[in-house]
Design a protein around this motif. Structure first.
Motif, PDB file in Angstrom:
ATOM      1  N   ALA A  17       0.842  -1.186   0.000  1.00 24.41           N
ATOM      2  CA  ALA A  17       0.000   0.000   0.000  1.00 24.41           C
ATOM      3  C   ALA A  17       0.885   1.247   0.000  1.00 24.41           C
ATOM      4  N   VAL A  18       0.384   2.303  -0.594  1.00 25.07           N
ATOM      5  CA  VAL A  18       1.086   3.588  -0.602  1.00 25.07           C
ATOM      6  C   VAL A  18       0.505   4.417   0.544  1.00 25.07           C
ATOM      7  N   PRO A  19       1.320   4.720   1.560  1.00 20.78           N
ATOM      8  CA  PRO A  19       0.776   5.477   2.694  1.00 20.78           C
ATOM      9  C   PRO A  19       0.454   6.920   2.312  1.00 20.78           C
ATOM     10  N   ARG A  20      -0.553   7.456   2.963  1.00 17.98           N
ATOM     11  CA  ARG A  20      -0.872   8.879   2.791  1.00 17.98           C
ATOM     12  C   ARG A  20       0.199   9.693   3.499  1.00 17.98           C
ATOM     13  N   VAL A  21       0.640  10.766   2.846  1.00 19.03           N
ATOM     14  CA  VAL A  21       1.741  11.570   3.379  1.00 19.03           C
ATOM     15  C   VAL A  21       1.398  13.048   3.249  1.00 19.03           C
ATOM     16  N   ASP A  22       1.682  13.808   4.311  1.00 20.91           N
ATOM     17  CA  ASP A  22       1.610  15.266   4.282  1.00 20.91           C
ATOM     18  C   ASP A  22       3.033  15.779   4.341  1.00 20.91           C
ATOM     19  N   VAL A  23       3.352  16.768   3.512  1.00 21.31           N
ATOM     20  CA  VAL A  23       4.682  17.377   3.510  1.00 21.31           C
ATOM     21  C   VAL A  23       4.506  18.858   3.807  1.00 21.31           C
ATOM     22  N   LEU A  24       5.167  19.308   4.865  1.00 19.86           N
ATOM     23  CA  LEU A  24       5.083  20.701   5.302  1.00 19.86           C
ATOM     24  C   LEU A  24       6.476  21.310   5.225  1.00 19.86           C
ATOM     25  N   GLU A  25       6.563  22.534   4.713  1.00 11.15           N
ATOM     26  CA  GLU A  25       7.862  23.193   4.593  1.00 11.15           C
ATOM     27  C   GLU A  25       7.861  24.483   5.383  1.00 11.15           C
ATOM     28  N   ASP A  26       8.977  24.765   6.042  1.00 14.16           N
ATOM     29  CA  ASP A  26       9.193  26.056   6.679  1.00 14.16           C
ATOM     30  C   ASP A  26      10.590  26.535   6.288  1.00 14.16           C
ATOM     31  N   GLU A  27      11.032  27.620   6.873  1.00 16.61           N
ATOM     32  CA  GLU A  27      12.325  28.187   6.487  1.00 16.61           C
ATOM     33  C   GLU A  27      13.502  27.250   6.765  1.00 16.61           C
ATOM     34  N   ALA A  28      13.368  26.402   7.797  1.00 17.31           N
ATOM     35  CA  ALA A  28      14.493  25.581   8.224  1.00 17.31           C
ATOM     36  C   ALA A  28      14.501  24.181   7.615  1.00 17.31           C
ATOM     37  N   GLY A  29      13.398  23.744   6.990  1.00 13.24           N
ATOM     38  CA  GLY A  29      13.383  22.403   6.419  1.00 13.24           C
ATOM     39  C   GLY A  29      11.978  21.929   6.122  1.00 13.24           C
ATOM     40  N   ILE A  30      11.831  20.609   6.005  1.00 10.21           N
ATOM     41  CA  ILE A  30      10.517  20.041   5.750  1.00 10.21           C
ATOM     42  C   ILE A  30      10.182  19.014   6.829  1.00 10.21           C
ATOM     43  N   THR A  31       8.885  18.858   7.053  1.00 15.37           N
ATOM     44  CA  THR A  31       8.369  17.828   7.939  1.00 15.37           C
ATOM     45  C   THR A  31       7.472  16.944   7.108  1.00 15.37           C
TER      46      THR A  31
END
Length: 123
Positions: A17-31
Motif C-alpha cells: 500500500a502507498v501510505p498517505r503523506v503530508d509534507v510541510l515546509e518552513d524556512e528551516a526544512g521540511i516535515t
C-alpha cells in the motif's frame, strides 16, 4: 521533492500500500507525516540512497497466541513509498519518530539553503 516508484528487488515486494503523506515546509526544512497504521518501530525501515528517501513498513498481524484469524480486512500487509529529495536538504540530520501509527520525519535544510538576515550598517 517528488514521488518515485520503488525499485523492485524481490517478487514478494511487488504488492504494498502507498501510505498517505503530508509534507510541510518552513524556512528551516521540511516535515513529512506518513500514516502507517499497524506498523511497529521494529517493522519500519527508513533509508536514503543517493537523493532518494525510502519508507517501508510491515503491518503486524499478530493475534492472541494459539488463535488463527478466519477473516481480516487487511489487504496489503506492507507500506512502501519513495521520494526524491532536493539537494538543499541535509539527509545526514534527518530525525524520525513513530507515534500511534504516524511517522514524523524532520529533514532540515542545508545551512547555505536557509534564509539569513543581513545586517545593514549606516555609513
Amino acid at each position: 521533492m517528488s514521488n518515485r516508484q520503488p525499485v523492485l528487488r524481490h517478487p514478494e515486494e511487488t504488492r504494498a500500500a502507498v501510505p498517505r503523506v503530508d509534507v510541510l515546509e518552513d524556512e528551516a526544512g521540511i516535515t513529512l507525516l506518513a500514516d502507517l497504521p499497524g506498523v511497529s518501530r521494529e517493522q519500519l525501515e527508513l533509508r536514503v540512497e543517493g537523493d532518494t528517501l525510502h519508507i517501508e513498513g510491515k503491518v503486524a498481524t499478530d493475534g492472541p497466541e494459539g488463535l488463527e484469524p478466519l477473516y481480516a480486512e487487511l489487504r496489503l500487509p506492507a507500506y512502501r513509498r519513495s521520494f526524491t529529495l532536493s539537494r538543499e536538504l541535509d539527509t545526514e540530520r534527518i530525525e524520525a519518530s513513530l507515534n500511534h501509527g504516524v511517522l514524523r520525519l524532520r529533514i532540515p535544510k542545508q545551512a547555505h539553503a536557509q534564509p539569513r538576515r543581513i545586517a545593514v550598517q549606516v555609513a
